[in-house]
Design an enzyme around this catalytic site. Structure first.
Site, PDB file in Angstrom:
ATOM      1  NE  ARG A  90      24.546  29.131  -3.192  1.00 50.07           N
ATOM      2  CZ  ARG A  90      25.117  28.339  -2.358  1.00 50.07           C
ATOM      3  NH1 ARG A  90      25.575  27.210  -2.779  1.00 50.07           N
ATOM      4  NH2 ARG A  90      25.200  28.641  -1.091  1.00 50.07           N
ATOM      5  CE  LYS A 110      21.390  27.471  -0.751  1.00 50.75           C
ATOM      6  NZ  LYS A 110      21.079  27.431   0.676  1.00 50.75           N
ATOM      7  CG  ASP A 122      30.578  27.528  -8.316  1.00 50.84           C
ATOM      8  OD1 ASP A 122      29.667  27.959  -7.566  1.00 50.84           O
ATOM      9  OD2 ASP A 122      31.152  26.445  -8.117  1.00 50.84           O
ATOM     10  NE  ARG A 180      16.721  35.605   0.586  1.00 53.02           N
ATOM     11  CZ  ARG A 180      17.384  34.468   0.703  1.00 53.02           C
ATOM     12  NH1 ARG A 180      18.283  34.320   1.637  1.00 53.02           N
ATOM     13  NH2 ARG A 180      17.176  33.482  -0.131  1.00 53.02           N
ATOM     14  CG  ASP A 248      22.494  37.241   3.626  1.00 50.64           C
ATOM     15  OD1 ASP A 248      23.059  37.658   4.658  1.00 50.64           O
ATOM     16  OD2 ASP A 248      22.934  36.304   2.955  1.00 50.64           O
ATOM     17  CG  ASN A 249      21.674  33.453   5.382  1.00 54.19           C
ATOM     18  OD1 ASN A 249      21.327  33.541   4.209  1.00 54.19           O
ATOM     19  ND2 ASN A 249      22.901  33.134   5.721  1.00 54.19           N
ATOM     20  CG  ASP A 258      19.956  30.679   2.751  1.00 54.34           C
ATOM     21  OD1 ASP A 258      19.305  29.908   2.015  1.00 54.34           O
ATOM     22  OD2 ASP A 258      20.310  31.810   2.403  1.00 54.34           O
TER      23      ASP A 258
HETATM   24  P1  AMP Z   1      24.734  32.099   1.697  1.00 55.99           P
HETATM   25  O1  AMP Z   1      26.037  31.988   2.392  1.00 55.99           O
HETATM   26  O2  AMP Z   1      24.293  30.841   1.022  1.00 55.99           O
HETATM   27  O3  AMP Z   1      23.663  32.681   2.541  1.00 55.99           O
HETATM   28  O4  AMP Z   1      24.983  33.131   0.505  1.00 55.99           O
HETATM   29  C1  AMP Z   1      25.348  34.469   0.688  1.00 55.99           C
HETATM   30  C2  AMP Z   1      25.399  35.157  -0.644  1.00 55.99           C
HETATM   31  O5  AMP Z   1      26.418  34.585  -1.477  1.00 55.99           O
HETATM   32  C3  AMP Z   1      24.119  35.060  -1.462  1.00 55.99           C
HETATM   33  O6  AMP Z   1      24.009  36.238  -2.211  1.00 55.99           O
HETATM   34  C4  AMP Z   1      24.393  33.886  -2.366  1.00 55.99           C
HETATM   35  O7  AMP Z   1      23.601  33.897  -3.526  1.00 55.99           O
HETATM   36  C5  AMP Z   1      25.862  34.055  -2.671  1.00 55.99           C
HETATM   37  N1  AMP Z   1      26.516  32.770  -2.992  1.00 55.99           N
HETATM   38  C6  AMP Z   1      26.818  31.768  -2.127  1.00 55.99           C
HETATM   39  N2  AMP Z   1      27.424  30.752  -2.774  1.00 55.99           N
HETATM   40  C7  AMP Z   1      27.499  31.114  -4.080  1.00 55.99           C
HETATM   41  C8  AMP Z   1      28.010  30.484  -5.256  1.00 55.99           C
HETATM   42  N3  AMP Z   1      28.562  29.284  -5.224  1.00 55.99           N
HETATM   43  N4  AMP Z   1      27.911  31.168  -6.426  1.00 55.99           N
HETATM   44  C9  AMP Z   1      27.347  32.380  -6.469  1.00 55.99           C
HETATM   45  N5  AMP Z   1      26.853  33.028  -5.399  1.00 55.99           N
HETATM   46  C10 AMP Z   1      26.910  32.404  -4.218  1.00 55.99           C
HETATM   47 MG    MG Z   2      21.793  32.995   2.193  1.00 54.14          MG
END
Ligand code: AMP
Ligand code: MG
Length: 480
Positions: A90, A110, A122, A180, A248-249, A258
Site C-alpha cells: 500500500r 503510504k 485494501d 530493509r 521488513d521493518n 514503520d
Molecule cells: P507493516 O505491518 O505496515 O509493516 O506491513 C507489513 C506488510 O503488509 C507490508 O508488505 C505491507 O505493504 C502490507 N500491508 C499492510 N497493510 C496493508 C494494507 N492495508 N493493504 C495492503 N498491504 C498492506
Molecule cells: Mg512494514
C-alpha cells in the site's frame, strides 16, 4: 516556486526488485499537515510543498515523468515467521531527490492503493494511523533518534474499514532509503549472486559511500550492525518501544521505520509490550536488543555469498561481526543512561548507581520520562521535592538519592538528553480521535510541543504530566 528535481535510481537495480506502479488517484485529496520545517531542512521549496501541483503529486493525480513510481519488493520475518513476498502493499516510491547536503532521499507514499504486493489488504491507510506515524516520527527526529520523516499528510476523501470506518489518508514520508533487511532477504531468495551484489553495491553507494574497496560487504555488515546497536540504544534510553521489529521493518540506513503499534513507555516496566498482537512479548522494551540481533543474523545470512567464496569462512566472518553487536549496544546504552543522570562511566561508582536506579524504576514503576526530567530539575535547582512527589513511598528513592547526590552530576548534560515532551498515550489517542472527527487542533498542538522536547513551554504544561491511571498499561493496535 521550484519543484524538486525527482528521479529514481532504484530502478537501476535488476528486474524483480520493484514493480512499476501507478498510485490510485485519491477522489478528493485534501492536505491535512505539511511539514515546512522538514522541507526547509531538505532544501525542498516550501511554496512548492503547499502548492496544488504538490498535492496532485502526492495524491496520485500527477507524476513526475522523470520518476515513474514503483512498488518495492521485499520479504520479511514477521514475528519469527518468514514471508518470501511482502513488498509495498500500500505504498509507492514516487521520487528520489538530492537534499541540500547532496544526500539522496526517497519520497514515499503510504496508503496510495493496492499493488501486486497487497495480498488480502485494501492498500489504504486510516487517518489515525497516518497521523500517528507523523507524530511519532517527528517526535523521534526532534529527540535526535534516526528516523524516516513525515513531509505531509492528506486525506483521500474515501473511508477505510479497520475495526470501524476511518477517513482514508496518505502519508508522504521521506527516508535516506527504504531498503530493509527484508529487501536483502528477497534478493537472497532470487538465488542470483549478481542481483544480490547489485543490491549491496547500490546500498553502499547510496548510504555508505565512505566504505572503501577492502572487503566492502564485510564493512557493510559491520556498519549496519553498529547503526542498529546505536539506534536500539537510543530508542531504549527514551523509553521507546517500536512494537513490530520484523525484518521488513528494519531499515539498512539505521533509520526507525514503520510506526505501527509503537509507544513511549510511561510507567516503567522493562518487559512492557505495546502491540495487541504481540502475545509473547517478543518486542518488549527490554527484548529489543535481542530482536535486533536476531534480525541482523538474518541480514548476515543474506550477505554470506558476498563475504567469502568459502562458505565456512563466510560464516566465521559473519559471526565475528555479529559478536560486536552486544558490546556496541551495551556501551551505547550505558553511556546514554549515565548521561541521563548526568554522569560518565569514569565517575566512581556510576555503574552501581545506574543499576540501583533501574531497580528503583522497576520497583516503583515510576513514569519513565518524568523520572529523569524531574531529577534534572532537582540537580539543577537543588530542590528534590517535585522529583520525590513522583513516589508514593519515597524510602527507596531517598536511599538511592543519598548515594547519587554524592556524585557531581552535570545538569546541562541531563537537560539536553531528558525530554519534557513525548507523545503520551492518552493525549495522542485524544488528538487522533479528534482529528478523525475533523478537529486537528490537538494533533497540531502536540506536534508543536514535540518539536522542542527539551524546552519547557508553558502553553503545553498539560502534555508533560506523568501518567496517572493505575492498572494494566494501554495496548496499541496495528490497525494501520
Ligand atoms: P507493516 O505491518 O505496515 O509493516 O506491513 C507489513 C506488510 O503488509 C507490508 O508488505 C505491507 O505493504 C502490507 N500491508 C499492510 N497493510 C496493508 C494494507 N492495508 N493493504 C495492503 N498491504 C498492506
Ligand atoms: Mg512494514
Amino acid at each position: 516556486m521550484q519543484k524538486p528535481k525527482f528521479n529514481i535510481t532504484y530502478t537501476n537495480l535488476p528486474d524483480g526488485f520493484y514493480i512499476p506502479y501507478q498510485p490510485e488517484p485519491a477522489p478528493k485529496a485534501k492536505t491535512v499537515l505539511l511539514n515546512y520545517n522538514l522541507a526547509e531542512n531538505l532544501g525542498v521549496d516550501e511554496n512548492w510543498l503547499g502548492s496544488k501541483p504538490a498535492l496532485d503529486f502526492f495524491s496520485g493525480h500527477a507524476f513526475s515523468k522523470d520518476s515513474p513510481p514503483i512498488a518495492m519488493a521485499y520479504a520479511g520475518h514477521q514475528f519469527g515467521g518468514f514471508s518470501p513476498r511482502l513488498g509495498d502493499g500500500r505504498a509507492a516510491l514516487i521520487g528520489e531527490f538530492l537534499d541540500g547536503d547532496g544526500a539522496r532521499r526517497d519520497i514515499h507514499l503510504k496508503g496510495c492503493g493496492r499493488t501486486s504486493f497487497s495480498r488480502g489488504g485494501d492498500g489504504k491507510a486510516a487517518l489515525r494511523a497516518v497521523l500517528k506515524e507523523y507524530i511519532f516520527s517527528e517526535s523521534l527526529a526532534a529527540l535526535g533518534i534516526p528516523t524516516t520523516r513525515s513531509l505531509a499528510a492528506l486525506t483521500t476523501g474515501e473511508t477505510v474499514m479497520r475495526q470501524k470506518l476511518h477517513p482514508g489518508a496518505i502519508l508522504v514520508r521521506t527516508a535516506k532509503s527504504h531498503i530493509r533487511v527484508g529487501t536483502f532477504q528477497y534478493a537472497r531468495l532470487m538465488q542470483d549472486e549478481t542481483a544480490l551484489k547489485a543490491l549491496a553495491d547500490y546500498t553502499i553507494e547510496r548510504l555508505y559511500s565512505d566504505i572503501g574497496n577492502t572487503s566492502p560487504y564485510v564493512q557493510l555488515l559491520a556498519t549496519v550492525i553498529d547503526k542498529q546497536a546505536k539506534l536500539i540504544a537510543k530508542w531504549m534510553s527514551f523509553g521507546f518501544i517500536h512494537g513490530v521489529m520484523n525484518t521488513d521493518n528494519m531499515a539498512i540506513s539505521g533509520e526507525t521505520i514503520d510506526f505501527g503499534p509503537c509507544a513511549f513507555m510511561e510507567k516503567f516496566r522493562a518487559d512492557q509490550v505495546f502491540s495487541s498482537v504481540d502475545h509473547h512479548g517478543r518486542y518488549a522494551w527490554n527484548k529489543q536488543p535481542e530482536m535486533a540481533y536476531w534480525n541482523l543474523m538474518r541480514f548476515a545470512e543474506c550477505l554470506l555469498p558476498l563475504l567469502h567464496t568459502d562458505e565456512d569462512k563466510a560464516v566465521e566472518i559473519a559471526k565475528t561481526e555479529l559478536a560486536k553487536f552486544s558490546t556496541a549496544f551495551t556501551q551505547n546504552f550505558n553511556g546514554l543512561m549515565l548521561a541521563k543522570i548526568g554522569l560518565v562511566a569514569d565517575n566512581n561508582g556510576a555503574e552501581e548507581i545506574l543499576r540501583d536506579m533501574m531497580s528503583l524504576l522497576s520497583n516503583t514503576q515510576t513514569d519513565y520520562t518524568q523520572f529523569f526530567r524531574r531529577l534534572t530539575d532537582s540537580v539543577t535547582t537543588g530542590d528534590d521535592s517535585t522529583f520525590l512527589a513522583l513516589f508514593t513511598d519515597a524510602a527507596q528513592t531517598n536511599a538511592w538519592l543519598k548515594t547519587y547526590t554524592k556524585q557531581s552530576a552535570n545538569p546541562k548534560i541531563m537537560a539536553a538528553i531528558n525530554p519534557i515532551y513525548i507523545p503520551r498515550f492518552a493525549q495522542t489517542e485524544d488528538a487522533l480521535e479528534a482529528a478523525e472527527n475533523g478537529d486537528l487542533s490537538g494533533a497540531t498542538q502536540l506536534l508543536e510541543a514535540l518539536k522542542k522536547p527539551f524546552t519547557k513551554q508553558e502553553a503545553y504544561a498539560e502534555l508533560a504530566k506523568p501518567i496517572q491511571q493505575e492498572g494494566i498499561p494501554p495496548q496499541t493496535y496495528c490497525e494501520t
